[in-house]
Write a protein that holds these residues in place. Structure first.
Motif, short mmCIF file in Angstrom:
data_model
loop_
_atom_site.label_atom_id
_atom_site.label_comp_id
_atom_site.label_asym_id
_atom_site.label_seq_id
_atom_site.Cartn_x
_atom_site.Cartn_y
_atom_site.Cartn_z
N ILE A 45 0.77 -1.04 0.03
CA ILE A 45 0.11 -0.01 -0.06
C ILE A 45 0.89 1.36 -0.06
CG2 ILE A 45 -0.39 0.39 2.53
CD1 ILE A 45 -3.09 0.51 2.23
N GLY A 75 1.35 3.92 -2.92
CA GLY A 75 1.05 5.49 -2.86
C GLY A 75 2.27 6.10 -3.40
N PHE A 76 3.64 5.71 -3.29
CA PHE A 76 5.00 6.23 -3.86
C PHE A 76 4.79 6.42 -5.22
CE2 PHE A 76 9.26 5.43 -5.15
CZ PHE A 76 9.85 6.51 -4.73
N LYS A 130 1.99 6.30 -7.07
CA LYS A 130 0.84 7.01 -7.60
C LYS A 130 0.64 7.69 -8.75
CE LYS A 130 -3.72 8.08 -6.40
NZ LYS A 130 -4.75 7.11 -5.94
N GLY A 153 0.29 9.62 -1.40
CA GLY A 153 0.00 8.95 -2.57
C GLY A 153 -1.06 8.04 -2.28
N VAL A 154 -1.38 7.66 -1.08
CA VAL A 154 -2.41 6.65 -0.81
C VAL A 154 -3.70 7.46 -0.19
CG1 VAL A 154 -3.13 4.61 0.60
CG2 VAL A 154 -0.70 4.94 0.20
N THR A 155 -4.93 7.33 -1.18
CA THR A 155 -5.98 8.05 -0.90
C THR A 155 -6.87 7.27 0.33
OG1 THR A 155 -7.25 6.78 -2.40
CG2 THR A 155 -6.50 9.00 -3.09
N TYR A 165 -7.68 3.57 1.45
CA TYR A 165 -7.14 2.83 2.54
C TYR A 165 -8.10 2.29 3.69
CZ TYR A 165 -5.05 3.42 7.27
OH TYR A 165 -4.56 3.14 8.58
N PHE A 193 -4.90 12.20 0.42
CA PHE A 193 -4.09 11.03 1.03
C PHE A 193 -4.09 10.87 2.41
CE2 PHE A 193 -1.24 12.42 -3.07
CZ PHE A 193 -2.17 11.52 -3.83
N VAL A 194 -3.87 9.85 2.89
CA VAL A 194 -3.95 9.61 4.44
C VAL A 194 -3.37 10.38 5.15
CG1 VAL A 194 -3.82 7.68 6.07
CG2 VAL A 194 -4.36 7.15 3.78
#
Lengths: 480, 243, 306
Positions: free
Chosen positions: A446, A450-451, A453, B92-94, B98, B141-142
């Motif tokens: 995950i 994200g890195f 994205k 980058g992690v929405t 998540y 992003f989180v």
């Protein structure tokens, strides 16, 4: 995080590592004039094409493989490679899918690329290249209607010789460097795309490359020409069986965008990377270059590089037309003993040209991951702009990340901006996500996704999901 | 539910927690109060299994299982939730994807199918509105670029989504203004039940005015020096820790 | 280490070598033979900081081959504000023992038509600090090469280079090798390029496999003022350990018009506005110079040369 998760991992085998049991028709091993004549004859090529190849071969003999690359590998014996292999009894490309060997269809089915039209991916036309030949192209009729040419390059040489002669080698000169010249002499098959003036290609065009035969090199050649005011999005995918030998893949890809044209080229590269001890895998030495020939043209490269033992490629843009744009979005993941040396060149020649480079490198295991880039502003490139961001993420303490960006600015009316960071996944991030119940591997996945994205979101929808999964699979075994 | 026996914990070879024992029964709310730097957060991170905190001796039973044998995700899946004092950013992690993923790993653990997109959205809307979280926060992003209050609310939202039976709140009140404190506490109070226990770690009485504890423990220099009911908290508030 | 007291001494190079006010803890041996100066400077343990001011008054090509040694807990400040009007060839090898600090200032002006080469290799030990500040106006042929080995734990490097180029050519190479844990490096390079200029900067940060807790920062920025000016920036990272925080940035281009416009809107004429802007650009990292006297001198250098 090692205390937490040492045993959580089971290595997933490379999913595409199977071999299709199909007899192949190979010409003898080795590289000489007769072999080139034989390849040309197998393809039933016109004389001009053979002459072009022979000229390349003549130049090749005065060249030697480049040595500057960071990757370490034994010298390649160019006489010990089969330069042409096709499924047996495969004289001409089958007229329809009914004539295609069911084993081949099954192979692509297994790879997740159905070729039968009732099953094909909606909105994606596929050209399937198996070793040295194209075995099937879908949606041909529909594309014909609007004048889009999408066919194997071997077919284009015969049917559209004027277009091929005009553009082949116009972006990558025959003598560009050793592997490009080698490709020019022995290239087997690949795709040809021509988008006529004013046409916006209504579907994704895609080529799927598969190396099956052993001890065989694949030398694909792709040429995409987008005429004035046209648009095309093209995607290539690649896989190969698991073998303990190293196989060579040396492709040339040329893109030409005329006035107001746009080409979007996406790659999901998943050649066999070798095993966890670094045995086997593909040597992926590829030359990809796009020419923004016309004003207001645009070329955008997106790549997700997860496979190959060694990757060595720099998809580049020559921004010749005024107001033209070049983009490069890259995710390169290396694990185990993989070595990747990739990046881009943005050559700004025209006025108001713009380029954007986003590169995300992730290295795990004992791998080495290099970003190598060049941004060059010519004196006449008034008001040119570049932005570069290249970030590296390291997983484990035996891998390495290298960033080698060159910026050459001769234009006083311009701006180059370059930013880079190198870091590891923070223990805090892993702990936080694991506290919510995700395993160490899931947590890493995950965070890495994200890195990446910013790059992954540039892929066509159908492939973005696949690419995300691939990112996770490629890093398996690297936690802890 | 939770039984901590003679626990000793070190961080970078420095002993932080000394011979700590504490029992928490089902449905109980325990407040641990103490001055800054007394090691309160160490209790929280040790219970959640942060690898930077080394348990040198002692035992922790959680629902009759040995908690110290589990990695952080196993602890989460067996029902332990830590609301972080400093929630971690995941660029980058929405947030939405998540949240969906953490909900699904818990569903999978319970043998349930992954949640349908529509059902998840409905649940997310409902639970967000309780905390006055606008839906557009979930497309960010989180925790990245969240204000202090937004981060804390996001923690309580995750608590609500995961349905844990032991909740550890590490200084959840810090960085919240009065309105946010109210709405957050209300949400927590709604989550109180006979099956769910809370350990509330705080420096101030403030939070305990909204979430009433059954037990209050005074924590100083690595161990509990006094335990009592809510009146003990009031005593600290008027007399300070050095009473 | 860095006591409150300071010993100031000077070395003047002319037809001969003059050493003035050398304190007890300083061992200097310099020989001038056939226009070549060779020798060493040793700084022994002392609570008093040592500052050496170097002046070049030679009327010939300046050739120096120097070894510098700093003993434990010592402090050496080396300051060179000379003019080099006949070209130069300087090779320095420095060794720093633990807990020592070496602060090297070069605020030199060079005659355009000369050739100048400078090579400095530094080896550090644990808890060493090397501070390197170089201000230069370049020449027709100039090579600056500094290579720093951070050999032991907690060694650090702070460096700042400013190249003010008016139709000159310069290659500036910096190599920082992190060879041990917890070493820090922080480097910046700024250049303004006018006329027919070519300025190259190549900065490489290497982090060896076992060097955890490395922190490294590198920034290089250039302003291109004329059509014929050229700037090449290459910041390289070669990282072989995952427990690092490394970043680098590079930017080159024309001056920010909006800032110049803003200044002009306040009544400042174009030339002056540009000068203010360029001075600000070049002076961005002067706060890294902790010595206020030298900071002033650096500011003055920028103001005179740009």
């Amino acid at each position: 995080m090692n205390k937490v998760s040492k045993d959580t991992f089971k290595q997933d085998k490379y999913k595409y590592g199977f071999v299709t049991d199909i007899e192949s028709d190979k010409i003898p091993k080795g590289l000489n004039e007769d072999i080139i004549k034989l390849i040309s004859k197998k393809k039933d090529e016109p004389q001009w094409m053979l002459d072009w190849r022979l000229n390349a071969f003549k130049r090749l003999q005065q060249m030697s493989p480049p040595k500057w690359v960071k990757a370490k590998f034994d010298d390649i014996d160019f006489q010990d490679i089969y330069y042409y292999a096709s499924p047996k009894n495969f004289k001409d490309k089958p007229k329809s899918l009914e004539d295609v060997d069911p084993k081949l269809l099954e192979t692509y089915e297994k790879l997740g690329i159905p070729l039968k039209e009732q099953k094909v991916l909606a909105g994606v036309a596929v050209d399937a290249v198996f070793d040295s030949v194209s075995v099937a192209t879908t949606f041909k009729d529909k594309l014909d209607e609007i004048g889009v040419i999408f066919c194997p390059i071997s077919e284009a040489i015969k049917k559209h010789p004027d277009l091929v002669r005009k553009y082949l080698g116009s972006v990558i000169p025959v003598t560009d460097h050793f592997y490009a010249t080698l490709n020019s002499a022995v290239f087997s098959d690949g795709s040809f795309v021509y988008i006529p003036k004013g046409v916006r290609c209504p579907m994704e065009l895609s080529t799927y490359f598969r190396i099956n035969a052993s001890e065989t090199g694949q030398f694909e050649r792709t040429l995409i020409v987008a005429d004035e005011d046209s648009y095309v999005s093209y995607l290539e995918g690649c896989t190969a069986p698991m073998r303990d030998e190293n196989q060579l893949h040396a492709a040339n890809v040329e893109l030409v965008a005329l006035d107001n044209a746009e080409i979007k080229y996406s790659t999901v590269q998943n050649w066999y990377p070798g095993d966890e001890n670094g045995i086997g895998g593909i040597y992926n030495f590829v030359t990809k270059r796009g020419l923004c020939k016309g004003n207001n043209s645009k070329i955008s490269w997106t790549q997700v590089e997860t496979g190959s033992a060694i990757t060595w490629k720099y998809p580049s843009c020559i921004l010749k037309g005024d107001n033209s744009k070049g983009e490069f979005y890259s995710v390169a993941i290396t694990n185990n003993f993989q070595q990747a040396d990739t990046g881009t060149k943005m050559i700004h020649l025209g006025k108001n040209t713009k380029s954007r480079i986003i590169s995300k490198g992730i290295s795990a295991g004992k791998s080495s991951n290099t970003y190598r880039g060049l941004v060059n502003f010519h004196r006449k490139a008034k008001n040119a702009k570049n932005f570069t961001q290249c970030d590296s993420l390291l997983v484990g303490d035996r891998c390495s990340a290298h960033t080698i960006p060159l910026t050459e600015n001769s234009s006083n009316d311009s701006s180059i901006e370059h930013e880079a960071t190198t870091s590891k996944i923070s223990d805090d991030q892993l702990f936080y996500v694991m506290q919510r119940g995700l395993s160490a591997e899931e947590a890493q996945g995950i965070i890495v996704n994200g890195f990446c994205k910013e790059v992954l979101q540039n892929l066509p929808m159908e492939f973005a999901v696949e690419a995300q999964k691939l990112v996770n699979i490629s890093l398996e075994g690297s936690v802890g | 539910m939770l039984n901590i026996k003679e626990l000793n914990v070190s961080v970078e070879e420095k002993q932080i927690i000394k011979d700590l024992s504490l029992k928490v029964g089902s449905g109980e709310v325990h407040a641990i109060m103490g001055p800054n730097g007394s090691g309160k957060s160490t209790i929280a991170h040790t219970l959640a299994g942060n690898p930077n905190y080394e348990v040198t001796s002692g035992k922790i039973d959680f629902n009759n299982e040995d908690l110290l044998n589990m990695d952080p995700s196993e602890r989460s899946l067996s029902g332990l939730f830590l609301a972080f004092q400093y929630p971690i950013e995941l660029p980058g992690v929405t947030n939405a994807s998540y949240l969906k993923q953490i909900v699904n790993v818990h569903r999978k653990h319970n043998g349930d199918k992954p949640i349908e997109a529509g059902e998840f959205l409905k649940m997310l809307k409902e639970k967000s509105s309780k905390l006055n979280i606008p839906m557009d926060m979930h497309s960010r992003f989180v925790n990245a670029g969240f204000s202090g209050g937004e981060k804390k609310k996001n923690e309580v939202l995750q608590l609500d989504l995961l349905n844990p039976n032991l909740v550890i709140m590490d200084e959840t009140d810090s960085g919240l203004d009065v309105d946010a404190l109210k709405s957050t506490s209300e949400a927590v109070n709604q989550l109180r039940s006979s099956k769910r226990s809370f350990i509330i770690i705080t420096h101030y009485l403030r939070l305990l005015e909204y979430i009433e504890p059954d037990y209050v423990h005074v924590f100083q220099e690595g161990s509990i020096i006094e335990s009592g009911d809510k009146s003990l908290a009031n005593k600290i508030d008027t007399e300070g820790y050095a009473y | 280490m860095t006591g409150s007291k300071t010993n100031n001494c000077s070395i003047i190079f002319s037809e001969k070598i003059d050493i003035k006010n050398a304190p007890d803890n300083l061992d200097i041996d310099l020989q001038l033979i056939n226009d070549q100066i060779t020798g060493y400077i040793n700084v022994t343990k002392s609570k008093i900081d040592t500052i050496i001011n170097i002046t070049n008054l030679r009327k010939k090509h300046f050739n120096l081959n120097l070894n510098i040694y700093l003993d434990e807990d010592s402090f050496l400040g080396l300051r060179d504000e000379s003019e080099y009007n006949f070209g130069s060839n300087i090779i320095i090898k420095s060794k720093m023992n633990k807990n020592s600090i070496f602060e090297y200032f070069r605020l030199n002006s060079f005659l355009k038509t000369t050739k100048n080469h400078f090579i400095h290799d530094i080896e550090t030990s644990s808890n060493c600090e090397f501070r390197d500040f170089n201000f230069s106006n370049g020449s027709d042929e100039m090579h600056n090469k500094t290579s720093v080995s951070l050999n032991d734990e907690n060694a650090s490097y702070v460096g700042s280079g400013v190249m003010i180029s008016n139709s000159t050519n310069s290659n500036n190479d910096l190599l920082i090798k992190h060879l041990s844990k917890s070493a820090k490096s922080d480097c910046s390079f700024k250049t303004v390029s006018r006329g027919v200029s070519r300025v190259s900067f190549s900065g490489k940060v290497f982090v060896d496999q076992d060097c955890s807790k490395t922190v490294s920062n590198q920034i290089s920025k250039g302003l291109i003022m004329d059509e014929t000016a050229n700037i090449n920036l290459t910041p390289k990272l070669d990282i072989n350990n995952d427990d690092v925080i490394c970043s680098h940035g590079a930017a080159s281009g024309k001056p920010d018009e909006s800032i110049i416009f803003y200044l002009k809107s306040r009544g400042i004429p174009h030339k002056q506005a540009e000068k203010i802007y360029v001075e600000g650009f070049l002076g961005e990292f002067l706060n890294k110079i902790s010595n206020s006297e030298m900071q002033q001198k650096a500011m003055k250098y920028i103001s005179t040369h740009c």
